[in-house]
Scaffold this motif. Structure first.
Motif, PDB file in Angstrom:
ATOM      1  N   LYS A 104       0.834  -1.204   0.000  1.00  0.00           N
ATOM      2  CA  LYS A 104       0.000   0.000   0.000  1.00  0.00           C
ATOM      3  C   LYS A 104       0.868   1.254   0.000  1.00  0.00           C
ATOM      4  CE  LYS A 104      -3.949  -2.073   2.333  1.00  0.00           C
ATOM      5  NZ  LYS A 104      -4.709  -2.154   3.574  1.00  0.00           N
ATOM      6  N   ILE A 105       1.937   1.236   0.805  1.00  0.00           N
ATOM      7  CA  ILE A 105       2.864   2.376   0.846  1.00  0.00           C
ATOM      8  C   ILE A 105       3.479   2.599  -0.534  1.00  0.00           C
ATOM      9  CG2 ILE A 105       5.083   3.180   1.768  1.00  0.00           C
ATOM     10  CD1 ILE A 105       4.266   1.757   4.425  1.00  0.00           C
ATOM     11  N   GLU A 153       2.223   1.699  -3.472  1.00  0.00           N
ATOM     12  CA  GLU A 153       1.172   2.182  -4.388  1.00  0.00           C
ATOM     13  C   GLU A 153       0.943   3.677  -4.209  1.00  0.00           C
ATOM     14  OE1 GLU A 153      -2.406  -0.130  -3.892  1.00  0.00           O
ATOM     15  OE2 GLU A 153      -1.336  -2.005  -4.320  1.00  0.00           O
ATOM     16  N   GLU A 154       0.833   4.125  -2.945  1.00  0.00           N
ATOM     17  CA  GLU A 154       0.628   5.544  -2.665  1.00  0.00           C
ATOM     18  C   GLU A 154       1.831   6.371  -3.135  1.00  0.00           C
ATOM     19  OE1 GLU A 154      -1.969   7.464  -1.190  1.00  0.00           O
ATOM     20  OE2 GLU A 154      -3.056   5.662  -1.781  1.00  0.00           O
ATOM     21  N   HIS A 155       3.033   5.797  -2.969  1.00  0.00           N
ATOM     22  CA  HIS A 155       4.245   6.501  -3.393  1.00  0.00           C
ATOM     23  C   HIS A 155       4.286   6.627  -4.920  1.00  0.00           C
ATOM     24  CE1 HIS A 155       8.279   8.079  -2.860  1.00  0.00           C
ATOM     25  NE2 HIS A 155       8.691   7.262  -3.821  1.00  0.00           N
ATOM     26  N   LEU A 212       1.740   6.781  -6.930  1.00  0.00           N
ATOM     27  CA  LEU A 212       0.761   7.811  -7.260  1.00  0.00           C
ATOM     28  C   LEU A 212       1.334   9.197  -6.992  1.00  0.00           C
ATOM     29  CD1 LEU A 212      -2.128   8.284  -8.257  1.00  0.00           C
ATOM     30  CD2 LEU A 212      -2.900   8.052  -5.885  1.00  0.00           C
ATOM     31  N   TRP A 213       2.078   9.335  -5.887  1.00  0.00           N
ATOM     32  CA  TRP A 213       2.725  10.593  -5.530  1.00  0.00           C
ATOM     33  C   TRP A 213       3.742  11.004  -6.601  1.00  0.00           C
ATOM     34  CZ3 TRP A 213       7.885  11.556  -3.797  1.00  0.00           C
ATOM     35  CH2 TRP A 213       8.091  12.811  -3.216  1.00  0.00           C
ATOM     36  N   GLU A 228      -1.134  13.906  -5.662  1.00  0.00           N
ATOM     37  CA  GLU A 228      -1.957  12.809  -5.165  1.00  0.00           C
ATOM     38  C   GLU A 228      -1.048  11.798  -4.483  1.00  0.00           C
ATOM     39  OE1 GLU A 228      -4.730  11.125  -8.021  1.00  0.00           O
ATOM     40  OE2 GLU A 228      -4.494  12.917  -9.251  1.00  0.00           O
ATOM     41  N   GLY A 229      -1.658  10.848  -3.795  1.00  0.00           N
ATOM     42  CA  GLY A 229      -0.866   9.827  -3.130  1.00  0.00           C
ATOM     43  C   GLY A 229      -0.093  10.387  -1.954  1.00  0.00           C
ATOM     44  N   LYS A 230       0.925   9.667  -1.559  1.00  0.00           N
ATOM     45  CA  LYS A 230       1.717  10.063  -0.399  1.00  0.00           C
ATOM     46  C   LYS A 230       3.146   9.568  -0.560  1.00  0.00           C
ATOM     47  CE  LYS A 230       1.734   9.660   4.617  1.00  0.00           C
ATOM     48  NZ  LYS A 230       1.153   8.990   5.780  1.00  0.00           N
TER      49      LYS A 230
END
Length: 139
Positions: free
Chosen positions: A31-32, A34-36, A38-39, A46-48
């Motif tokens: 999950k981390i 995936e968010e990265h 997107l970032w 978006e994302g983180k």
């Protein structure tokens, strides 16, 4: 994606690597990542950003991971599988990369200050413009 300025690391190069947190479960790590991604793809809109400072990632499988600009200060990546991963401008200061597989890893412009690469596989790794101050490359 600019890497923040760092606080000065301890001079011993050992003590700061011992303060690790619990291991990150594989599903949480995915999950981390995936968010990265997107970032990265959205230029931070978006994302983180991956915040993996002091993360316990010993023996983690991160082959081909895109961790450009990630915060991985003092992460434990002992014996991690990181082949072809991208750490462009990532902060791995004080990280433990001992015995890690770093084949074709890009550390271009990464902060590797005080990182330990003891017995790591660095064949074809890109260290261009990386901060290697006090990094340990002993075999």
């Amino acid at each position: 994606m600019e890497v923040n300025d760092l606080n000065q690391l301890p001079n011993d190069g050992i003590e700061h690597r011992s303060a690790q947190i619990a291991a990150i479960p594989q599903d949480e790590l995915e999950k981390i990542l995936e968010e990265h991604k997107l970032w990265i793809d959205s230029s931070g809109k978006e994302g983180k950003r991956a915040e993996l400072g002091k993360a316990q990632l010993a023996s983690a499988y991160l082959q081909g991971a895109d961790l450009r600009g990630a915060n991985m200060q003092m992460a434990n990546l002992y014996k991690a599988e990181l082949q072809m991963a991208n750490f462009y401008k990532a902060d791995l200061s004080g990280a433990n990369l001992q015995e890690a597989n770093l084949y074709k890893v890009s550390f271009k412009a990464a902060n590797l200050q005080g990182a330990s690469f003891i017995n790591a596989e660095l064949k074809l790794a890109n260290l261009e413009a990386a901060n290697l101050e006090k990094a340990d490359f002993r075999e």
